[in-house]
Design an enzyme around this catalytic site. Structure first.
Site: not given
Length: 318
Positions: A110, A245, A275
């Site tokens: 990520c 994020h 996500n």
């Protein structure tokens, strides 16, 4: 020579899946998901590959800033979910836009997009590369165990991109962190059918310890953001926008409180998109950019965290 961001883009795939739809596949509820992770829906790619989504996002970013393919000197893509080891996402983007330049992918889960920005800055510092295209593209849905409600309700698919132009005074400070770890977040791959393999075969799906991930995430956003602001000679009060994020709505809220920053300064798109791994920061940045709220001269902090374990942050003057 560092860079400024002159264009952003994104691609949202075709199929929106709300929480109620997930109850067909796993024991969960809309209330449980919203309370735990702050997600109401996510988009799932039913037909587009990671490579294709990255190419769509790249074209969107190039169109916004009016940059043509022959102006691009380098393409760097971040992904941990591509269907192909080769061609790379960056290689597919190159072919799709008609560019003629070196390309490569980076995998830092990520955190990957921010690792790409730092890598681009180093290349641009050489003076050889004037415009660099950076792409984050993820089809995480293909890596999920859809019977595991602790993971499958969190993620979505999508892509984001940015066009960078060499110019000093905009990429003010950065930090990258990695601590090799397989206990908290693990994404095994299919071992194939080699007759010589003697190891333990693991299900090729995301495994994550939620509470440990939560702690690492909050600490990463807070500490990494403070570190890069200190390096840039700035404080949290100088920041106009935080773009973290998009892993969990509660993580973003906790980080904002720890930093003493109003939640309105934190860009949050997780409720609608979930996500999207390394795509989430460029997608959120593009939405901020197109909202009209982002002005030239604004101070923006980008931060990310994920498997590896890895984390990253940077301060940008828009």
């Amino acid at each position: 020579m560092s860079f400024k961001i002159i264009g952003t883009g994104k691609f949202i795939p075709d199929y929106s899946v709300d929480n109620n739809m997930l109850t067909q596949y796993v024991d969960t509820s809309d209330e449980w998901i919203k309370q735990r992770v702050g997600i109401a829906s996510r988009y799932i790619s039913t037909k587009y590959t990671t490579n294709e989504m990255g190419a769509f996002a790249a074209k969107d970013a190039m169109e916004q800033c009016g940059v043509s393919a022959d102006e691009i000197d380098l393409i760097i893509a971040s992904t941990c979910s591509s269907e192909f080891s080769c061609p790379t996402v960056a290689g597919f983007v190159q072919k799709s836009i008609g560019a003629n330049c070196p390309v490569f992918d980076i995998n830092s889960a990520c955190s990957g997009f921010l690792f790409c920005l730092e890598t681009a800055a180093m290349y641009m510092n050489s003076g050889k590369y004037k415009k660099v295209l950076v792409v984050g593209s993820e089809r995480i849905s293909r890596l999920l165990d859809w019977s595991d409600r602790s993971t499958c309700v969190i993620f979505g698919d999508g892509a984001g991109a940015a066009v960078l132009e060499a110019e000093n005074g905009h990429y003010l400070a950065s930090k990258l962190f990695t601590k090799g770890d397989t206990d908290i977040i693990l994404i095994p791959l299919d071992i194939g059918n080699s007759p010589f393999y003697r190891g333990e075969a693991k299900k090729p799906a995301i495994y994550m310890l939620g509470q440990e991930t939560f702690k690492f995430a909050v600490n990463s956003i807070v500490n990494d953001s403070l570190d890069v602001l200190k390096e840039a000679g700035l404080t949290v009060d100088d920041v106009d926008h935080f773009v973290p994020h998009q892993a969990n709505g509660r993580i973003i809220n906790f980080a904002a409180k720890r930093l003493g920053v109003p939640e309105e300064k934190f860009v949050s798109i997780i409720s609608e998109y979930g996500n999207t791994s390394s795509s989430s920061v460029p997608m959120a940045l593009d939405m901020l950019n197109r909202s009209g709220k982002l002005k030239r001269g604004d101070i923006v902090v980008l931060s990310a965290f994920g498997g590896g374990l890895s984390s990253a942050a940077c301060v940008i003057k828009w």
